[in-house]
Design a protein around this motif. Sequence first.
Motif, PDB file in Angstrom:
ATOM      1  N   ARG A 268       0.823  -1.216   0.000  1.00  0.00           N
ATOM      2  CA  ARG A 268       0.000   0.000   0.000  1.00  0.00           C
ATOM      3  C   ARG A 268       0.858   1.267   0.000  1.00  0.00           C
ATOM      4  O   ARG A 268       0.507   2.263  -0.620  1.00  0.00           O
ATOM      5  CB  ARG A 268      -0.899  -0.014   1.232  1.00  0.00           C
ATOM      6  CG  ARG A 268      -1.818   1.166   1.358  1.00  0.00           C
ATOM      7  CD  ARG A 268      -3.226   0.757   1.072  1.00  0.00           C
ATOM      8  NE  ARG A 268      -4.148   1.821   1.434  1.00  0.00           N
ATOM      9  CZ  ARG A 268      -4.927   2.428   0.547  1.00  0.00           C
ATOM     10  NH1 ARG A 268      -4.908   2.075  -0.696  1.00  0.00           N
ATOM     11  NH2 ARG A 268      -5.736   3.375   0.927  1.00  0.00           N
ATOM     12  N   TYR A 269       1.957   1.227   0.716  1.00  0.00           N
ATOM     13  CA  TYR A 269       2.851   2.386   0.827  1.00  0.00           C
ATOM     14  C   TYR A 269       4.241   2.015   0.312  1.00  0.00           C
ATOM     15  O   TYR A 269       5.161   1.754   1.091  1.00  0.00           O
ATOM     16  CB  TYR A 269       2.944   2.854   2.282  1.00  0.00           C
ATOM     17  CG  TYR A 269       1.612   3.221   2.883  1.00  0.00           C
ATOM     18  CD1 TYR A 269       1.000   4.424   2.575  1.00  0.00           C
ATOM     19  CD2 TYR A 269       0.952   2.353   3.756  1.00  0.00           C
ATOM     20  CE1 TYR A 269      -0.225   4.773   3.120  1.00  0.00           C
ATOM     21  CE2 TYR A 269      -0.277   2.686   4.311  1.00  0.00           C
ATOM     22  CZ  TYR A 269      -0.860   3.897   3.983  1.00  0.00           C
ATOM     23  OH  TYR A 269      -2.070   4.231   4.524  1.00  0.00           O
TER      24      TYR A 269
ATOM     25  N   VAL B 160       6.187   3.035   4.813  1.00  0.00           N
ATOM     26  CA  VAL B 160       4.943   2.961   5.586  1.00  0.00           C
ATOM     27  C   VAL B 160       4.950   4.086   6.621  1.00  0.00           C
ATOM     28  O   VAL B 160       5.898   4.213   7.399  1.00  0.00           O
ATOM     29  CB  VAL B 160       4.813   1.588   6.290  1.00  0.00           C
ATOM     30  CG1 VAL B 160       3.558   1.523   7.127  1.00  0.00           C
ATOM     31  CG2 VAL B 160       4.840   0.464   5.260  1.00  0.00           C
ATOM     32  N   PRO B 161       3.906   4.914   6.640  1.00  0.00           N
ATOM     33  CA  PRO B 161       3.846   5.997   7.621  1.00  0.00           C
ATOM     34  C   PRO B 161       3.795   5.458   9.056  1.00  0.00           C
ATOM     35  O   PRO B 161       3.244   4.379   9.298  1.00  0.00           O
ATOM     36  CB  PRO B 161       2.538   6.721   7.290  1.00  0.00           C
ATOM     37  CG  PRO B 161       2.118   6.240   5.948  1.00  0.00           C
ATOM     38  CD  PRO B 161       2.750   4.911   5.749  1.00  0.00           C
TER      39      PRO B 161
ATOM     40  N   ALA C 224       0.673   3.518  10.807  1.00  0.00           N
ATOM     41  CA  ALA C 224      -0.278   3.052   9.787  1.00  0.00           C
ATOM     42  C   ALA C 224      -0.826   1.679  10.174  1.00  0.00           C
ATOM     43  O   ALA C 224      -0.112   0.832  10.703  1.00  0.00           O
ATOM     44  CB  ALA C 224       0.396   2.977   8.425  1.00  0.00           C
TER      45      ALA C 224
ATOM     46  N   PRO D  61      -1.749   0.775  -4.238  1.00  0.00           N
ATOM     47  CA  PRO D  61      -0.632   1.542  -3.693  1.00  0.00           C
ATOM     48  C   PRO D  61      -0.981   3.030  -3.584  1.00  0.00           C
ATOM     49  O   PRO D  61      -1.743   3.561  -4.394  1.00  0.00           O
ATOM     50  CB  PRO D  61       0.497   1.327  -4.700  1.00  0.00           C
ATOM     51  CG  PRO D  61       0.112   0.114  -5.463  1.00  0.00           C
ATOM     52  CD  PRO D  61      -1.394   0.098  -5.479  1.00  0.00           C
ATOM     53  N   MET D  62      -0.418   3.669  -2.598  1.00  0.00           N
ATOM     54  CA  MET D  62      -0.579   5.108  -2.424  1.00  0.00           C
ATOM     55  C   MET D  62       0.806   5.735  -2.544  1.00  0.00           C
ATOM     56  O   MET D  62       1.818   5.101  -2.257  1.00  0.00           O
ATOM     57  CB  MET D  62      -1.152   5.421  -1.043  1.00  0.00           C
ATOM     58  CG  MET D  62      -2.565   4.917  -0.867  1.00  0.00           C
ATOM     59  SD  MET D  62      -3.259   5.400   0.706  1.00  0.00           S
ATOM     60  CE  MET D  62      -3.450   7.150   0.486  1.00  0.00           C
ATOM     61  N   CYS D  63       0.840   6.971  -2.976  1.00  0.00           N
ATOM     62  CA  CYS D  63       2.120   7.670  -3.050  1.00  0.00           C
ATOM     63  C   CYS D  63       1.936   9.075  -2.506  1.00  0.00           C
ATOM     64  O   CYS D  63       0.829   9.575  -2.383  1.00  0.00           O
ATOM     65  CB  CYS D  63       2.653   7.687  -4.469  1.00  0.00           C
ATOM     66  SG  CYS D  63       1.601   8.509  -5.640  1.00  0.00           S
ATOM     67  N   LYS D  64       3.040   9.688  -2.168  1.00  0.00           N
ATOM     68  CA  LYS D  64       3.010  11.046  -1.642  1.00  0.00           C
ATOM     69  C   LYS D  64       2.905  12.031  -2.804  1.00  0.00           C
ATOM     70  O   LYS D  64       3.357  11.776  -3.905  1.00  0.00           O
ATOM     71  CB  LYS D  64       4.287  11.335  -0.877  1.00  0.00           C
ATOM     72  CG  LYS D  64       4.420  10.488   0.379  1.00  0.00           C
ATOM     73  CD  LYS D  64       5.679  10.851   1.096  1.00  0.00           C
ATOM     74  CE  LYS D  64       5.833  10.030   2.366  1.00  0.00           C
ATOM     75  NZ  LYS D  64       7.031  10.374   3.083  1.00  0.00           N
TER      76      LYS D  64
END
Length: 103
Positions: free
Chosen positions: A37-38, A42-43, A46, A96-99
Amino acid sequence: MATKLDQLKLRLGKVRETDAELSALLDDAGDMILGKRYPFGVPEGAEVPSRYSLLQVRLAQYLYNKQGAEGQSSHSEHGVGRTWVSEETILRSVMPMCKGLNE
């Protein structure tokens, strides 16, 4: 509503492993989902989104069933062959997520 641990136990049936051992598999599965996902890190703090709860249980079941066969790409014995689906195939549904550029 059943917990993830309860769902995993139901899927596995009777097993000798303790709740702590099965929870470790769920944690590993969760880490794999968060890693997908990240992809850029990973934040802090999370957690696995609720929409991936069933996937986490399914992935923990996969990891359980693969124990003792770590690293094998194929196995054949007495005319029976065994091939494993890759974790990446199981994780395909994770978006997936991105900044952003300003983050």
